[in-house]
Design a protein around this motif. Structure first.
Motif, PDB file in Angstrom:
ATOM      1  N   ILE A 168       0.835  -1.202   0.000  1.00  0.00           N
ATOM      2  CA  ILE A 168       0.000   0.000   0.000  1.00  0.00           C
ATOM      3  C   ILE A 168       0.868   1.250   0.000  1.00  0.00           C
ATOM      4  CG2 ILE A 168      -1.794   1.275   1.235  1.00  0.00           C
ATOM      5  CD1 ILE A 168      -2.797  -1.256   2.364  1.00  0.00           C
ATOM      6  N   GLN A 169       0.581   2.147  -0.916  1.00  0.00           N
ATOM      7  CA  GLN A 169       1.226   3.450  -0.956  1.00  0.00           C
ATOM      8  C   GLN A 169       0.168   4.504  -0.611  1.00  0.00           C
ATOM      9  OE1 GLN A 169       4.482   3.780  -1.409  1.00  0.00           O
ATOM     10  NE2 GLN A 169       4.722   1.564  -1.722  1.00  0.00           N
ATOM     11  N   LEU A 170       0.314   5.116   0.563  1.00  0.00           N
ATOM     12  CA  LEU A 170      -0.691   6.058   1.044  1.00  0.00           C
ATOM     13  C   LEU A 170      -0.136   7.475   1.031  1.00  0.00           C
ATOM     14  CD1 LEU A 170      -2.113   4.038   4.075  1.00  0.00           C
ATOM     15  CD2 LEU A 170      -3.072   4.243   1.796  1.00  0.00           C
ATOM     16  N   GLU A 171      -0.971   8.409   0.592  1.00  0.00           N
ATOM     17  CA  GLU A 171      -0.590   9.811   0.605  1.00  0.00           C
ATOM     18  C   GLU A 171      -0.896  10.413   1.977  1.00  0.00           C
ATOM     19  OE1 GLU A 171      -2.631  11.640  -2.600  1.00  0.00           O
ATOM     20  OE2 GLU A 171      -1.583  10.504  -4.155  1.00  0.00           O
ATOM     21  N   LEU A 185      -7.309   7.754   6.546  1.00  0.00           N
ATOM     22  CA  LEU A 185      -6.253   6.775   6.268  1.00  0.00           C
ATOM     23  C   LEU A 185      -6.836   5.371   6.124  1.00  0.00           C
ATOM     24  CD1 LEU A 185      -3.164   6.388   6.020  1.00  0.00           C
ATOM     25  CD2 LEU A 185      -3.115   5.972   8.472  1.00  0.00           C
ATOM     26  N   LEU A 186      -7.787   5.016   6.974  1.00  0.00           N
ATOM     27  CA  LEU A 186      -8.452   3.719   6.877  1.00  0.00           C
ATOM     28  C   LEU A 186      -9.186   3.588   5.543  1.00  0.00           C
ATOM     29  CD1 LEU A 186      -9.432   1.059   8.224  1.00  0.00           C
ATOM     30  CD2 LEU A 186     -11.391   2.360   9.082  1.00  0.00           C
ATOM     31  N   ARG A 187      -9.869   4.630   5.130  1.00  0.00           N
ATOM     32  CA  ARG A 187     -10.586   4.601   3.848  1.00  0.00           C
ATOM     33  C   ARG A 187      -9.625   4.413   2.675  1.00  0.00           C
ATOM     34  NH1 ARG A 187     -11.851   8.141  -0.160  1.00  0.00           N
ATOM     35  NH2 ARG A 187     -13.845   7.841  -1.183  1.00  0.00           N
ATOM     36  N   GLY A 193      -7.449   1.266  -1.876  1.00  0.00           N
ATOM     37  CA  GLY A 193      -6.301   1.063  -2.745  1.00  0.00           C
ATOM     38  C   GLY A 193      -6.157   2.205  -3.729  1.00  0.00           C
ATOM     39  N   ARG A 194      -5.340   1.996  -4.724  1.00  0.00           N
ATOM     40  CA  ARG A 194      -5.100   3.042  -5.713  1.00  0.00           C
ATOM     41  C   ARG A 194      -6.330   3.272  -6.564  1.00  0.00           C
ATOM     42  NH1 ARG A 194       1.080   2.022  -7.974  1.00  0.00           N
ATOM     43  NH2 ARG A 194       2.136   2.398  -5.982  1.00  0.00           N
ATOM     44  N   GLU A 195      -6.524   4.536  -6.898  1.00  0.00           N
ATOM     45  CA  GLU A 195      -7.709   4.915  -7.661  1.00  0.00           C
ATOM     46  C   GLU A 195      -7.549   4.529  -9.123  1.00  0.00           C
ATOM     47  OE1 GLU A 195     -10.617   8.809  -8.220  1.00  0.00           O
ATOM     48  OE2 GLU A 195      -8.664   8.982  -7.250  1.00  0.00           O
ATOM     49  N   GLY A 234      -7.675 -11.275  -5.433  1.00  0.00           N
ATOM     50  CA  GLY A 234      -6.310 -11.384  -4.956  1.00  0.00           C
ATOM     51  C   GLY A 234      -5.910 -10.288  -3.993  1.00  0.00           C
ATOM     52  N   THR A 235      -6.758  -9.288  -3.792  1.00  0.00           N
ATOM     53  CA  THR A 235      -6.465  -8.208  -2.848  1.00  0.00           C
ATOM     54  C   THR A 235      -7.704  -7.946  -1.992  1.00  0.00           C
ATOM     55  OG1 THR A 235      -7.243  -6.341  -4.195  1.00  0.00           O
ATOM     56  CG2 THR A 235      -5.013  -7.145  -4.610  1.00  0.00           C
ATOM     57  N   TRP A 236      -7.558  -7.021  -1.024  1.00  0.00           N
ATOM     58  CA  TRP A 236      -8.701  -6.601  -0.209  1.00  0.00           C
ATOM     59  C   TRP A 236      -9.188  -5.216  -0.631  1.00  0.00           C
ATOM     60  CZ3 TRP A 236      -3.661  -6.376   1.328  1.00  0.00           C
ATOM     61  CH2 TRP A 236      -3.182  -5.126   1.691  1.00  0.00           C
ATOM     62  N   PHE A 237      -8.620  -4.643  -1.697  1.00  0.00           N
ATOM     63  CA  PHE A 237      -9.007  -3.308  -2.143  1.00  0.00           C
ATOM     64  C   PHE A 237     -10.431  -3.321  -2.695  1.00  0.00           C
ATOM     65  CE2 PHE A 237      -4.268  -2.832  -3.180  1.00  0.00           C
ATOM     66  CZ  PHE A 237      -3.994  -2.403  -1.888  1.00  0.00           C
ATOM     67  N   LEU A 238     -11.276  -2.450  -2.186  1.00  0.00           N
ATOM     68  CA  LEU A 238     -12.673  -2.428  -2.603  1.00  0.00           C
ATOM     69  C   LEU A 238     -12.827  -2.001  -4.067  1.00  0.00           C
ATOM     70  CD1 LEU A 238     -14.466  -0.894   0.516  1.00  0.00           C
ATOM     71  CD2 LEU A 238     -13.772  -3.248   0.061  1.00  0.00           C
ATOM     72  N   ARG A 239     -11.830  -1.315  -4.604  1.00  0.00           N
ATOM     73  CA  ARG A 239     -11.887  -0.925  -6.018  1.00  0.00           C
ATOM     74  C   ARG A 239     -11.509  -2.062  -6.958  1.00  0.00           C
ATOM     75  NH1 ARG A 239      -9.293   4.430  -4.565  1.00  0.00           N
ATOM     76  NH2 ARG A 239     -10.939   6.009  -4.750  1.00  0.00           N
ATOM     77  N   ASP A 240     -10.986  -3.143  -6.395  1.00  0.00           N
ATOM     78  CA  ASP A 240     -10.473  -4.237  -7.232  1.00  0.00           C
ATOM     79  C   ASP A 240     -11.609  -5.167  -7.636  1.00  0.00           C
ATOM     80  OD1 ASP A 240      -8.779  -5.809  -8.613  1.00  0.00           O
ATOM     81  OD2 ASP A 240      -7.557  -6.446  -6.915  1.00  0.00           O
TER      82      ASP A 240
END
Length: 474
Positions: free
Chosen positions: A250-253, A261-263, A268-270, A313-319
């Motif tokens: 994870i790369q967080l800004e 930060l949790l969101r 994940g990445r947009e 394969g990930t937990w990212f909701l955008r995936d």
């Protein structure tokens, strides 16, 4: 001034009453002599007042014409604002249960409430331990925060901070910030907290109205003698979602606060197609006329149409992705862990996205609406469990289905996942896919039916060969 009252419009003020009589053109009751005497003795006549109001209207029209984008309160402060839960959610019966802190207050919104007093006593001790562990002087940290207290005030609603002077607000920021950092440093195992209090405090730290600006936390740990405190904060937040060995993915800004930060860690990445709200009203109106109405209702219907589910394969909701083949298709979904903290955490993320100063992509809300369109019964949850997409820590599939149905009830889906939904609908609308899928399900759903089919084909081939060689001349 006009004010609706009793179902009609009433006029107030002497000038407005005279204007009303003038518009009536003298019809009805005429002004009495007493009114004329009063006009002569009370000072200036109404014309100057009307003229003055006309100037005010012109000024107002001019101010509207000069309005610019980015004039919201959040744009006037270098740090993002800390939101309050929208009034739409304050009217719900479970507001106090899910959106109010139960054990500890962070920031000014809930500071001083009687039921939160017990844990206020542990904040000085937590601050002492953190500052000692980080080799910092409390006086230096205090002065560092106080020099930025004007910026801190702008991050909160004015009505919440007006009752605190600069010194009181500075002390509040220092104690609350040190408690958060000590809680993170100890991974929640603070000695002064009892075992059953730790998960409740953890939930309190991710409430929209229980946040500190991330800038305040930086003011506290910027001179701390602790390696990578920012990385420790990231690890703490991500550990609430998945395993710590995947933190490096994870790369967080720079976040606004812990909830932001949790969101970001959840999404994940947009992706490019996820940028929807920025396009504006024109695109929304255009897309509404071209939309394909969703006719599928749950996972079982999709499976009957030959649509199968796989882990992305990930937990990212955008995936989320969809791949259609000839008569079957695959819908890939992220990994989901459902436990006691799922409902309050998701509700607060949705509440955060509804706030004016929050990110405007509504990604969590859209994912929930999409998942709600898939989950209708306990059998739908069972299908996701069987594919290792969903892990149910609550025990009952029926409870999980009810959670998603309750959370999504009343939410407005802005169709961030519109492309995926449209592709699913196109595949679902092809009846031949449903027929083939049903035939495969009915006749090849188990190894025994497949074995029987192969044996039957083999027997037919042998019978055909025997018949062929039995013919004269062969």
């Amino acid at each position: 001034m006009l004010r609706p009252e009793g179902g009609g419009i009433q006029f107030h003020g002497r000038a407005a009453r005279i204007n009303h009589e003038r518009r009536r053109g003298g019809r009805g009751r005429r002004p009495t002599k007493q009114l004329e005497v009063c006009d002569q003795t009370e000072g200036p006549k109404p014309e100057p007042e009307i003229e003055e109001r006309g100037i005010e209207v012109e000024d107002w029209i001019g101010s509207v014409g000069k309005a610019k984008e980015g004039s919201t309160p959040s744009s006037q402060t270098p740090w993002p604002t800390i939101p309050k839960v929208p009034h739409l959610l304050r009217e719900t019966k479970d507001f106090n249960k899910f959106f109010q802190p139960r054990l500890i207050s962070i920031g000014p919104y809930h500071h001083g409430k009687p039921h939160l007093h017990p844990l206020e006593k542990i904040k000085p001790l937590s601050a002492k331990k953190f500052l000692t562990a980080s080799s910092q002087s409390i006086k230096d940290v205090y002065e560092n925060i106080k020099s930025n207290i004007g910026t801190v005030r702008k991050c909160y609603d004015k009505n919440a901070t007006i009752k605190y002077d600069d010194e009181t607000l500075t002390r509040m920021m220092l104690l609350d910030g040190c408690f958060i950092l000590q809680f993170i440093l100890c991974k929640g195992n603070i000695e002064v907290l009892r075992e059953h209090e730790i998960p409740v405090v953890e939930l309190d730290l991710f409430l929209p109205e229980n946040q500190l600006p991330f800038g305040v936390l930086q003011l506290i740990f910027v001179t701390a003698n602790i390696l990578s405190m920012k990385d420790k904060i990231k690890e703490f937040v991500i550990s609430r979602i998945t395993r710590l060995d995947e933190v490096s993915k994870i790369q967080l800004e720079q976040p606004a606060h812990l909830l932001d930060l949790l969101r970001s860690a959840l999404l994940g990445r947009e992706k490019k197609q996820a940028v929807f709200a920025q396009v504006g009203c024109t695109m929304r109106m255009k897309s509404s006329s071209q939309v394909n109405w969703q006719s599928f209702r749950h996972i079982r219907e999709l499976k009957a149409a030959g649509i199968y589910f796989k882990l992305s394969g990930t937990w990212f909701l955008r995936d989320i992705s969809f791949k259609s083949h000839f008569f079957y298709a695959y819908l890939k979904l992220p990994l989901l862990f459902i436990d006691d903290s799922t409902k309050p955490r998701i509700l607060n993320l949705v509440a955060y996205e509804m706030c004016p100063d929050a990110p405007d992509d509504y990604a969590v809300t859209s994912f929930l609406c999409f998942l709600d369109s898939l989950i209708d019964h306990a059998d739908d949850v069972k299908e996701l469990r069987s594919e290792k997409i969903l892990y149910n820590c609550l025990g009952s599939d029926k409870v999980v289905a009810r959670i998603f149905n309750q959370i999504a009830n009343g939410l407005v889906d802005l169709d961030v996942s519109k492309d995926v939904k449209d592709d699913i609908q196109k595949h679902y609308d092809k009846k031949v896919n449903t027929w083939i899928a049903q035939a495969l399900h009915n006749h090849f759903s188990s190894p025994w039916t497949v074995t029987a089919f192969i044996a039957a084909v083999f027997i037919l081939l042998l019978t055909g060969a025997q018949t062929f060689f039995a013919m004269p001349g062969n």
